[in-house]
Every structure is written in C-alpha cells, then in structure tokens.
Design an enzyme around this catalytic site. Sequence first.
Site, PDB file in Angstrom:
ATOM      1  N   ASP A   1       1.165  -1.155   0.200  1.00  0.00           N
ATOM      2  CA  ASP A   1       0.195  -0.131  -0.018  1.00  0.00           C
ATOM      3  C   ASP A   1       0.865   1.397  -0.009  1.00  0.00           C
ATOM      4  O   ASP A   1       1.347   1.647   0.930  1.00  0.00           O
ATOM      5  CB  ASP A   1      -0.648   0.080   1.406  1.00  0.00           C
ATOM      6  CG  ASP A   1      -2.200   0.471   1.510  1.00  0.00           C
ATOM      7  OD1 ASP A   1      -2.417   0.730   0.336  1.00  0.00           O
ATOM      8  OD2 ASP A   1      -1.984   1.788   1.492  1.00  0.00           O
TER       9      ASP A   1
ATOM     10  N   GLU B   1       1.406  -0.833  -4.658  1.00  0.00           N
ATOM     11  CA  GLU B   1      -0.054   0.283  -5.083  1.00  0.00           C
ATOM     12  C   GLU B   1       0.017   1.980  -5.458  1.00  0.00           C
ATOM     13  O   GLU B   1       0.788   2.328  -4.037  1.00  0.00           O
ATOM     14  CB  GLU B   1      -1.190  -0.320  -4.352  1.00  0.00           C
ATOM     15  CG  GLU B   1      -2.403   0.533  -4.830  1.00  0.00           C
ATOM     16  CD  GLU B   1      -2.914   1.396  -3.736  1.00  0.00           C
ATOM     17  OE1 GLU B   1      -4.084   2.155  -3.313  1.00  0.00           O
ATOM     18  OE2 GLU B   1      -2.117   1.805  -2.385  1.00  0.00           O
TER      19      GLU B   1
END
Lengths: 638, 638
Positions: free
Chosen positions: B378, B407
Amino acid sequence: MIAPAPKSRPGRIVIEGVQPSLDGGRHAPKVTSGDRVTISATVIRDGHETIRAVLRHRAPDASGWTEVPMREAPGTDRWSAEITPVALGRHEFTIEAWTDRFASWREEMSRRVDGGQADLTSELLDGAAIVDAAVRRLRGDDKTLAKRAVAAIQGDAPQPDRLAAALDGTLAAAMEEHAERAERTRSDLSPLDVDRERATFGAWYELFPRSWGGFAGIERELPRFAELGFDVLYLPPIHPIGTTHRKGRNNTLTAKPGDPGSPWAIGGADGGHTAIHPELGTVDDFDRLVAAAAEHGIELALDLAIQCSPDHPWLAEHPEWFHHRPDGSLKYAENPPKKYQDIYNVNFDTAHWRALWEEIRAVVLHWCGHGVRIFRVDNPHTKPLGFWAWLIGTVRGEFPDAVFLAEAFTRPSMMYELGKVGFSQSYTYFTWRNTRIELEEYLTELSRPDVASFFRPNLFANTPDILHEYLQTGGPAAFAARLVLAATLGPSYGIYSGFEHFERAAVRRGSEEYLDSEKYEAKRRRLDGPLLDLVGKVNAIRRSHPALHRTGPLRFLETENTDLIAYAKGSVDDTVLVVVNLHPKTRQVGLVHVPADVGLPERFQVTDLLTAGIYDWHAGGNYVGLDPGASHIFTVRG
Amino acid sequence: MIAPAPKSRPGRIVIEGVQPSLDGGRHAPKVTSGDRVTISATVIRDGHETIRAVLRHRAPDASGWTEVPMREAPGTDRWSAEITPVALGRHEFTIEAWTDRFASWREEMSRRVDGGQADLTSELLDGAAIVDAAVRRLRGDDKTLAKRAVAAIQGDAPQPDRLAAALDGTLAAAMEEHAERAERTRSDLSPLDVDRERATFGAWYELFPRSWGGFAGIERELPRFAELGFDVLYLPPIHPIGTTHRKGRNNTLTAKPGDPGSPWAIGGADGGHTAIHPELGTVDDFDRLVAAAAEHGIELALDLAIQCSPDHPWLAEHPEWFHHRPDGSLKYAENPPKKYQDIYNVNFDTAHWRALWEEIRAVVLHWCGHGVRIFRVDNPHTKPLGFWAWLIGTVRGEFPDAVFLAEAFTRPSMMYELGKVGFSQSYTYFTWRNTRIELEEYLTELSRPDVASFFRPNLFANTPDILHEYLQTGGPAAFAARLVLAATLGPSYGIYSGFEHFERAAVRRGSEEYLDSEKYEAKRRRLDGPLLDLVGKVNAIRRSHPALHRTGPLRFLETENTDLIAYAKGSVDDTVLVVVNLHPKTRQVGLVHVPADVGLPERFQVTDLLTAGIYDWHAGGNYVGLDPGASHIFTVRG
C-alpha cells in the site's frame, strides 16, 4: 540468519538519469566553449516534501564549486539548469538535492488554510521550531528577521497575525536561501570536456608542403588561403623521409633516383618525429609559418603517424620498441596481403611501453612547443585505446586548446570509441555517402544529440587516399555538389589539394587511389583552381551563419526527387535551407516540402546566399530547379 | 611537470554497452524464469587480431560461473549470447573477452596464402611458437596433437606440408578451446533479477474476506475461482481493526455501532500486523485457506500497509517509531487538507529506524512463514526508496519466489523508480486510459523493452478506490470492454469484487469512490455475477496463449475508427489479434489494417477465441463490426 538493517541509512533522495552522460560516466561528453549546455536529472523523494536541487560545477583549475539553481519541469521530477562553460578542458559537475523543511511546512500550511482548518496552534509551533533552528545559521538582517518571526509566531497575538508572520514572503526567501539542506544527496561526479570552437567548426585544406615550395611557399599563399576562408591547413608529415625501401611513384616497390618517397615513411638520417625534412625549410622557417598563419587567422595541423621508416633513429636507439621476427630481424608493417616495406610499426606490447608512450607524447609536446595545437592522427584505430585516452588526456591537461582529429576509417563502433576516449573530431564515411538516402541516414545519425556529444565529424570531400567514383565520373558538377554538401552538412569539412582543379584521374579503373598520387611524388601547386570561387563563397556563408557551426539541429526535407537533397539546419535564431542537385549530369526539379513543425512561419522569404536570388516560400511544397553542380543555400527571413 | 605513464597498462580490449543494463548497473533488470535472455556488448580492440568473448553468468547460490560462447554479428563489434535463466533471485553476469593469438595468426596466414606470398618460413615459425607455448596447457590427445604439430611445422618437410600442419582444423579447434586468453578483459559485474512466472503473468481477483464469510467462506468458493481461471486472490488487510476514531460507512468520521471500520486502520486489542481479525477466522483457518487455494492452483496475496490504527500495539510498545506533535501527542496521518484520524504513519526519520525496518520485515517474513509469497504494498511511494530496496532485496534473498506489487498512483518517475529498486510489478494508470489514443500511447510505452525490463504492469480494471466514470456511465458494455482490454493488454490484470456485477454507483457525481464503499462496511458477496462467463473465457484464452503472457511485443493497428482499438500481440510462435469496441453505446465498424511488416503472411485465417467464428484476413484492411461491449480475440493460423 537474515542480515540486519544496514549500519547507515540510505539517502532519502534519489538522483537518477543525469544528462549529459556517456556510458554511465566512464567517458566525458564533449561541448564547445561558449555553447549553452542543459544539465538535467530525475530527482525523487518519497512523500510530499519540497525538494530543491542545484547544479554544482567546477571548471578546470577552478578553486571551488559554482552552484546554479535547478528548476523542475512541473510534475515530472525532471530538474534542469543551463550553464555556458567557457574555460577549456575537463569540467566536473554534480547535482545536489535536499529537502527544504521550511518550504515543505509552508506548502502544507497553505493547504491547511485553503482547506479551512480552524485550529493551527500546533502546526504554527512546528513552523516556529524550524525557523528557530535556522536562527543560528543566519546572519545580519536575516537573523533579525528570523528571530522576530519566531517571537511573532509563538506569541499571543490572534492566530491570523501569527499565521501571517509564519507565511511572510521575506521570511520564506531568507529561509530558502539559507536552508539547512536536510537529507542532502549528491550525484556521482560527472565529467564534461570543453573544447574550443575550432574543435567543432572549421574549414580545412590539406596540402603536401613539398608541392608548394616548402614552408616559404605556403607562407606566400597565406593571404589567399585567408581570403578563401580556410581555418586550418593540414600538412602530412613534415619529417625526414627514409631512403631504405623507399616507395617509387604510384606506390612502386623501387624508387627511382629523385623519387621523394612517402611522407608517412617517417625518419631518416636527419632525424625522426621531431625533425623537419630539410627540403621544406628550417625549424625557424616552420616557426615563422606558424606565426604568419596565425596572423591570418589560420592554424597548421600536423600529422601524427606513429610509424617509422627503416632509417628512423628509434630503430637503432630503441629496438625494444619494435616487432621482431623469429630470426631477430625487425618486422615491417603489413596487413596481409598488403605489405608496407618502407614502414615499421612500434610494438605497443613491448615491456618498455611506458618509455614508448612517453616518447610519443614528447613528440606531441614538442610540436605544441612550436605553436601547433591541431593534430591529425594517422590510423589511431591500430593503436591501443587506453594509450589514446592517456595521451590526449595528459596533453590536454597542459594544452587544453589541443585538438585531435582521428583518421580512422574502420567499423563504426571503433570510430565512436575513439571519440569517447578523447579525440576531438573524426574523419567519417562521408566520401562514400553519395546518394540522397545514404546522406540522409548517415547525417541524421551523426547529428543525433547523443552521438554529437562524443563524435564530431570532419567531412573531407577527398583525401590523398580517397577519390570516390562519384568524383571520378561526375566531373566538375560532382565536385561542386560535394563541396556544398561537405561545407553545409559538416561544421568541420575539408578538401585536399587538387579538388579545386577537379583532379579526378584514378590510378586504375575501380580504384579510389589517385593516378600519380602526391603521396609518392611532388607536384607543382598553386592556389588557383576554378572551384575556388565557390569555395570562398561557401566559406564566407559558413562563417556568418551559426546554423552551420554545429552538426545539428539538422532536418532533411522531402523533395519528390531522389536526385535532389534538401535540409534545414539550425534553429529559431538562424535557419539555413540547403538544396543540392546530386545528379552531376542533368538538371533536376522537385518540390521541397517544408513541414509545419520545422519551426518556420507559414510564409517566409528565402535569400540564396550564393546568388542573392530572393524567393517566397511557404509551409508545404516549394518548386526548385537546379542545373548540374548547382545548389541553393538559403537564409530565411520571416 | 607532466605526469609519467601509468604504472599498469590499461586493458587492450574495451567492453562497452553491456545489455541488459539499468542505470549503469545501479539497478537489476528483471526477467522471468524460463524466458530466453539475450546478453550483448560491444567488444573492441585496436588492430586486426581475432577476439573471442564469453558470457560468464552465475545463478544465485551457484558455486561457480557458467561460460557461454558469444558470437559477433559480423562487422558490428556487437557480441551476444542467449541464456535461459531458471533459478529465482539475483543472478550476476560479466562478459569476458580476449585475444586469440593462434586464431589471429592463422587468419593472417590465410590472407598471406590467398595473397600469393611465396616464402612463409618466418611466419610458420611464429605459428609454431604459439602452438609450442600451448603444449603445457593441453592435456591428453590435444597435447599429443599440438606436440606433433610443432614438430611438423618446424620440420624440414616441403613448405606446403608444413603449412597444412599449421592450418589443420583439428589443431585450430584444440587451440581455440584451450586459448590462453591473452589480454583478457572483463566487464563490471551486472545484476539480473529472475522472477517466477506469477511475478509477470496472472489473473487477480480482489475481495474483502469479511464480505465472503471470512476465510471459510472464501475456501468454499475456491473451486469456482479456479474454474474461472483466477491465479491470485488479493485480500485487503486481514488484521484487527482499530476502534478509536474508526470511520463509519461512506467514510464518515464517526462510526455507528456495528460499523466494521476500514481494514487499513490496522491493529487493535487483538494485535497488529501479524495478527488476524477474529471475525475472519483463526490462524489455522488462514493456513487451511492457503493450502486449499494452493491445491486449486491459486495463491493468496496479502496487503502490506505500513500504518497503524490508534489502537495498534506498536504505538504503546514503540512510541519512538511515530511522529509526535510539539505537545508530545502522536500525529495522525494527513495530506492536508485530507486527514486520516484513524491512521498513524510510522516515522521513517526516527533514530530507531533500524528496529523499525527489521520489525516491518519481520511482518513480511511472518506471512512468508504462513505460505504467503505475494504482497500488495500500500502506498510505497510515501516510504523511503532505500527501505524498499533493502526490504525486497533481503526478503527475496530468503524467499526468491516472493512477489511485491506496488500500489503507487503517483508520478511516472516514482512509479518507475519503485520498479527499479525491486518491486516485481505495479499498479498503473490503466483505469484512467480509456480512449484509443490514451491506451495506445500508454501501452506502447509500457511494452517498450527498456521499460518492460524494470516495470511490469498489473492492469486492474477497478479497485475499491477507483470506479472510473467510463464504467459509471458506460454500463455492462463498458465493463466487458475494459475486462478484455485489461486481460489482453496486461500479462497481469485484476478485477475487484462487484466488477462482475457491473457495480457502478459512485458516492457522488464526479467522484471515483463507490457509494457504500466496501472499505467501510461488509457486503454479502457470492461469485455469481453476469460478467463471469466472459471472465472465464478470457482467462482460459490467456492461459493457452503465450502471446498474452508478456507485455510485449505489442503493436497497435489502424482501424479508421477512433472507437475501435486493435492490436497484435506476441511473435511468430503465437500471435493474437484483439479488436475491442470502446464505445459502450453504439455498434462500431472499421477496417483493421494489418501492416506488411507485422510478421503475418499475406493471407491468413483468424479464429475468434470468444465465438469460434473463422474469418479470412489479409495484409491491408479487414472489415470488423462490433456491438457495444463486444470484442474479437483472434488467434492466427497461417
């Protein structure tokens, strides 16, 4: 057991893709003194902090570093700065980037205010702390300013007033100027070689002094060479020529009495590479020629051919520098089946290579001592690349205005590598590129910025070894076309004596060697050929048009006729459009297409610098008709 | 005083331009295990000697180096060899080149013979000396052969016999195999990262376990996921969720009783990054899910989000890892004016960064210990690049099959840099590239070999954060088109639950956030959407066509209709032609132009893998008509 975290923390900021750069920094890109150079890099940091970057560069022998602020092309992480290096020699630069804590805080604060955050107490204290830490670094007015700001931000005035003090523009400027350079990161040192103009741009004329009455004869012609706009006179070796195994006329194995031999069979009873052939003049004559040429704005280029005649003093003094055959005798030069019985190559594999290297460099330095700064190096591709890197690097350390022209007609990768290790400029395949598609492909490659950063072409239209079939069969028109092509496609170009007389007899059908080659006999030459009128005009045009001083920008234009070549050179400041009829026998007509994206207005006027004719041109196709040998060299007025 | 010659002589052979290479060797290019890799370099030496080169490469943990002969593309100085690395992890290679003295001598000798040189006595002795020197190195038959050759060459037989002995092919082969490697030069060690197939190629499905009945519920659906051809199930964080400042439905600041909170607010009373949310199942349930998935050929991908809810154990145990406000309190995450009150970021600037780094790696290793090898990371662009290089490098040292998906939706340079420092694959801008020109430009860039060597795309068609307007307004046809585009343009692609149901209600006009986002509430989901029939077909086509296993070769084709996109993927072994109607409302017709140089025959048959329809195609324009949402995925038969 998996390894623990490293002892020291890697830099937070990453600097990648520094330009200009050659082979990951192993070689130095080249620029020309006075040219504007853009230096750029990708600078990345995680998160949203405000980054700053400066270019730090150092001229040769400069005591310190100069910093130039870099700017980011918004949103790209690509930072750049422009410099105009002037001092000759090896420059260095690095890119330094850091996190500007106060600017980061200030930018975030602005976003809070814009977002309507009500209570900014805690954030204001953060800002005050950054300013407070800076007070120690600041001096004078800035120090006072910062002290006052800390007090105002921390004070008990209403929040809007404290905010105003924190976001004050004067404070921001002082804080930026004296930023602490947190998380400072530097790119590896990058080299940059700065050469003088003549390393890039110049009109050359090659002549055998013995055909011109020696140094004195050349001196008499200097005003005419200057008038014609030549910058460099290149002399094949001026040294004593061996008599043992001397080659006769037309490269015959046995010289007849009176045959002078090849100047490349260097060395004889009168000396070697630092001596002068007695028939050309004395050392004083040579020095006077150098000085007189300089007064006419002309330089001499000497030949550096690392090879010896059988009579060269080195063979007796340093037999250990040469190849020996199994029977102990010295081995002459050969590239089977070709044999060069009048030449011995030095052996770079000798155990005594250090003395050999230094002696060759001493030759170069000797001629530097006589005012010579341009060396045309014979066959550098048959000597070690590491030797050239050392020779050129150390000579340029002493004489940063020294220019080395590589005479390497070999595979492209070797020719490029010679440029990378230090040669200022190079002979090219130009003589063998005669059709429109050949010229377009080759010059497009040479003018690409990445190639131009290490390989500077010198487009000779002929040489004593290369009389191309196009000239042999094309006659005067072919000579005129090739002259214009060489002089406008190449910032440096050259012709070898006889070109201006359309000399074009080959020794035999299918050969590129001249009949009665000047390499093996003396001619009686004067500067009076019929092509010189065009030469003088072209050289004058070259000098007055910056567009012709560099290899690029260069853009070839469609003509709807494969025998008509057209190209635009230069940029907004100066654009030259050239159209050449490549067919030496018949008139050619065509439409020169000026693309919309070439940077010219929709409609513009062109003036032919050769004829003074004026034409209205426009984006799209423009009619052109040229007789054999004819060309247009247009300058553009918007 | 000018510096003397260097103490040691530079290598005679120069090796430049080694490929593959990334940023001058600072980063490792990536390849996929089992793929053929061409390794090449320019190898140059002055003169005319015969050069040899080998590629030396070493797999991770291999005890020694493997040599592969390199071949020169004639006349180019460009040498290459092909290898097919299989072992996962960091490989190394270097190029070694040397001068083959005997081959050089032999080649020169042939030129002498061809040139008609009569007396070869001296040259034969040269050759004999080289062979004689080699006798010591040789063993067995080769030694005997060489000894005999020396005697024969030096003997008193007639010259033609001695010559025949010297040029004998068996002798040449033995001499080449055992060459002394004179003037040996090696390029710097180059790194090469070898990943497994799944790092490049895979079909992903993202699901929130709490909406599927936890681990047990997912396990029940595994046969169906497998049947549909999914390779990876990606689970958002499975850890306990904080209660302090928990977000309510639709990202409201106050949660109502029963609101489950965002899974990215990691950590609570039940533990942090190594704990499992009690409502999803136990550790045993998780282990069983991993094992059951493996039996179906499916892998789980876990989320690595380095952030903590206010209730994460780290905040109490390691307050030194977090940002503090001037009043000493911890500072929650924000990107002004956005605030994330339910999340605290760790402070990578902490003095205790080594412990922090090691703890985060321990989290990754913990899940590796539970059979997880794929991590969807993330927001990696808000953490230091040097940290990722270390984390991924050391984890892959232990688990070379580990795969990390970045990401990062940020600037291109940062997304690329994350690939360079080690991320196996990355999210992309695909969701925002919806028109033909956007898709062509973007995928052309991503499929360029230099980009593909470090950046592997994973084309998600939607995510819990990105519901593009094209899907919101286009309806089912838009979903079908985007599915085919993602699955055929990207070797890795993914959909997030609800895509198969055409879920397309945004939280408000102009937003890409879902209404009633699953980030803040649990849904009741089953794998039964109307798009799954197409998903299953597309996934089956992907698996059986190697052309769809890599980002390139990819070539876009003209269609004469901006709402029709067409492209050819793959190479001679397997070519797939895809045509997609990008207009979700109206039927589109066009002519798909197959260029002559795309590698297809003049006439060929295409079979639509979706419909089994067969068509005759040819170089030039081919008529295509597609209803909204319809696509062709053609396989080509010559």
